[in-house]
Scaffold this motif. Structure first.
Motif, short mmCIF file in Angstrom:
data_model
loop_
_atom_site.label_atom_id
_atom_site.label_comp_id
_atom_site.label_asym_id
_atom_site.label_seq_id
_atom_site.Cartn_x
_atom_site.Cartn_y
_atom_site.Cartn_z
N GLY A 289 0.81 -1.21 0.00
CA GLY A 289 0.00 0.00 0.00
C GLY A 289 0.84 1.25 0.00
N ASN A 290 0.32 2.30 0.62
CA ASN A 290 1.07 3.56 0.72
C ASN A 290 2.25 3.36 1.65
OD1 ASN A 290 -0.64 4.97 -1.02
ND2 ASN A 290 -2.06 5.48 0.62
N PHE A 291 3.44 3.62 1.15
CA PHE A 291 4.67 3.14 1.78
C PHE A 291 5.70 4.26 1.87
CE2 PHE A 291 8.83 1.07 1.62
CZ PHE A 291 8.67 -0.06 2.43
N VAL A 292 6.36 4.36 3.01
CA VAL A 292 7.43 5.33 3.20
C VAL A 292 8.66 4.61 3.73
CG1 VAL A 292 8.23 7.25 4.66
CG2 VAL A 292 5.99 7.37 3.57
N LYS A 293 9.82 4.92 3.11
CA LYS A 293 11.10 4.43 3.61
C LYS A 293 11.93 5.62 4.05
CE LYS A 293 15.51 2.37 2.23
NZ LYS A 293 16.34 1.85 1.11
N ILE A 294 12.52 5.50 5.23
CA ILE A 294 13.43 6.54 5.73
C ILE A 294 14.82 5.93 5.92
CG2 ILE A 294 13.91 8.20 7.57
CD1 ILE A 294 10.94 8.33 8.16
N TYR A 304 7.36 2.07 6.68
CA TYR A 304 6.02 2.31 7.21
C TYR A 304 5.03 1.99 6.09
CZ TYR A 304 9.18 5.13 10.10
OH TYR A 304 10.24 5.56 10.87
N ALA A 305 4.18 0.99 6.29
CA ALA A 305 3.33 0.51 5.19
C ALA A 305 1.84 0.54 5.53
CB ALA A 305 3.75 -0.91 4.80
N HIS A 306 1.03 0.41 4.48
CA HIS A 306 -0.45 0.36 4.54
C HIS A 306 -1.05 1.70 5.00
CE1 HIS A 306 -0.03 -3.87 3.82
NE2 HIS A 306 0.52 -4.11 4.99
N THR A 334 -5.95 -6.61 6.18
CA THR A 334 -7.27 -7.02 6.63
C THR A 334 -7.92 -5.99 7.56
OG1 THR A 334 -6.29 -8.22 8.49
CG2 THR A 334 -6.72 -9.47 6.47
N GLY A 335 -7.21 -4.92 7.86
CA GLY A 335 -7.78 -3.91 8.74
C GLY A 335 -6.79 -2.78 8.97
N ASN A 336 -7.23 -1.72 9.59
CA ASN A 336 -6.37 -0.55 9.82
C ASN A 336 -5.23 -0.90 10.78
OD1 ASN A 336 -7.80 1.58 8.31
ND2 ASN A 336 -9.47 1.13 9.74
N HIS A 337 -4.00 -0.68 10.30
CA HIS A 337 -2.83 -0.90 11.13
C HIS A 337 -1.60 -0.33 10.43
CE1 HIS A 337 -2.28 -4.20 8.25
NE2 HIS A 337 -1.01 -4.29 8.66
N LEU A 338 -0.53 -0.16 11.19
CA LEU A 338 0.76 0.23 10.62
C LEU A 338 1.67 -0.99 10.60
CD1 LEU A 338 2.95 2.24 9.66
CD2 LEU A 338 3.50 2.59 12.09
N HIS A 339 2.16 -1.34 9.42
CA HIS A 339 3.21 -2.35 9.31
C HIS A 339 4.54 -1.62 9.37
CE1 HIS A 339 5.37 -5.93 7.96
NE2 HIS A 339 6.03 -5.12 7.14
N TYR A 340 5.35 -1.95 10.37
CA TYR A 340 6.58 -1.21 10.66
C TYR A 340 7.78 -2.15 10.58
CZ TYR A 340 9.90 1.56 13.53
OH TYR A 340 10.99 2.24 14.01
N GLU A 341 8.78 -1.78 9.79
CA GLU A 341 9.99 -2.60 9.64
C GLU A 341 11.23 -1.79 10.01
OE1 GLU A 341 10.31 -4.26 5.73
OE2 GLU A 341 8.38 -5.30 5.83
N VAL A 342 12.23 -2.49 10.54
CA VAL A 342 13.53 -1.88 10.85
C VAL A 342 14.62 -2.74 10.23
CG1 VAL A 342 15.14 -1.20 12.66
CG2 VAL A 342 12.68 -0.92 13.02
N TYR A 343 15.46 -2.10 9.43
CA TYR A 343 16.61 -2.78 8.80
C TYR A 343 17.90 -2.15 9.29
CZ TYR A 343 13.90 -5.34 5.25
OH TYR A 343 13.04 -6.19 4.60
#
Length: 355
Positions: A289-294, A304-306, A334-343
């Motif tokens: 979905g709508n995605f931001v990488k910092i 930061y996704a969805h 499947t519902g409102n949430h933030l998918h958060y990743e750290v690399y």
């Protein structure tokens, strides 16, 4: 008189014979009707089976196509997150390496194996796990219904609306550890009722993970790098609805490594950068979905996704705590949430260790 008696006897015999013949005819007619009804029922069942099978096979083709795209999206995001975005990290800027859970190379090998498996998957391979019913028509009907629902969810694209931000003051609760995988796909009733915010409860490698600042981050704080090391909550969330680690994906129902954590929160809850850095990606990104990488310019990168809406543009410099978007359910969600990743460079970190 004797002749009359004989005539009556003959008539009686004839009447009995006629009655017996009529009975035989009625029985034969009954038998023929039974055979016709039986054949009509068999034809109806065969027609129903063929119709459900066609629906199932059609849904299966869509499932394979969408699932392959899902895997490609996953691989593309890993490549995006592992890339340095052309930002040179000088040795003095490089942060202390955190505890790494897995690497992009390892995860790409797993994705390649999943790709091979999906190419060889046959429609018949999925049917037995859907139901323990003996009636093949009923089983095919259930299989078609479930797979059509899954495909519908996989193909859904959320539409953005001009909503305002919301305030969240709920208590943070970590989802309980659940080591059990689904033994079979859920029923239609379970699917239709599974519209709660965020993903379903899953096996959590983060079961023993503390929610707080890691020792690596603490040591870097004294070196003046704390503001550029991801820490703290990217959004005010209700719960961690899906931790880092292996899980059964809530939409595809296939086992995957969840490379981040899902933070369930109401739609339009503000999302904030967890460290100083440069926005190197800010747009729609397939199933994410709508995605931001910092890129935090020290080896760390966060995703930061969805998002329902993005609030920053590519190339923008952001500081820890700056608004970058709003919680939503765009992409495969499947519902409102933030998918958060750290690399950290090309390695995956459990985001729960940085909250």
């Amino acid at each position: 008189m004797k002749k009359v008696v004989l005539t009556l006897a003959a008539l009686s015999v004839l009447a009995g014979t006629a009655a017996a013949q009529n009975a035989d005819d009625a029985f034969e007619k009954f038998k023929r009707q039974q055979e016709l009804d039986k054949q009509a029922f068999a034809d109806q069942r065969a027609e129903e089976y063929a119709r459900f099978k066609a629906a199932y096979y059609g849904a299966f083709e869509q499932f394979v196509r969408l699932y392959q795209q899902y895997l490609k999206d996953d691989e593309a995001v890993m490549d995006l997150m592992a890339s340095d975005d052309g930002i040179e990290v000088r040795p003095e800027m490089l942060a202390v390496q955190p505890k790494v859970v897995t690497t992009v190379a390892d995860q790409k090998q797993i994705l390649a194996e999943s790709m091979r498996n999906i190419r060889h998957l046959k429609p018949e391979d999925l049917i037995p796990v859907l139901s323990d019913k003996q009636d093949t028509v009923e089983r095919m009907q259930e299989a078609a219904g479930i797979l059509e629902e899954i495909v519908k969810d996989m193909a859904t694209v959320a539409v953005e609306e001009n909503d305002g931000p919301v305030n969240v003051t709920t208590e943070v609760v970590l989802e309980p550890y659940d080591p059990e995988y689904f033994s079979k796909l859920p029923s239609l009733e379970e699917i239709s009722g599974n519209e709660a915010s965020g993903a379903s409860e899953t096996e959590a490698s983060a079961a023993g993970t503390s929610v707080g600042t890691s020792s690596a981050i603490a040591s870097e704080s004294s070196a003046g790098l704390s503001s550029s090391v991801p820490s703290g909550k990217p959004t005010e969330y209700v719960r961690i609805s899906s931790p880092f680690g292996t899980r059964v994906h809530p939409i595809t129902r296939k086992k995957h490594t969840h490379k981040g954590i899902d933070l369930a929160a109401p739609k339009m809850t503000p999302i904030y950068a967890t460290a100083d850095g440069e926005v190197t990606f800010s747009e729609r990104n397939g199933g994410y979905g709508n995605f931001v990488k910092i890129n935090h310019r020290n080896g760390y990168k966060t995703a930061y996704a969805h998002m329902h809406r993005i609030a920053v543009k590519k190339g923008a410099d952001v500081h820890k705590g700056d608004l970058i978007g709003y919680v939503g359910t765009t992409g495969s969600s499947t519902g409102n949430h933030l998918h958060y990743e750290v690399y950290y460079q090309d390695k995956l970190v459990d985001p729960a260790t940085t909250l």
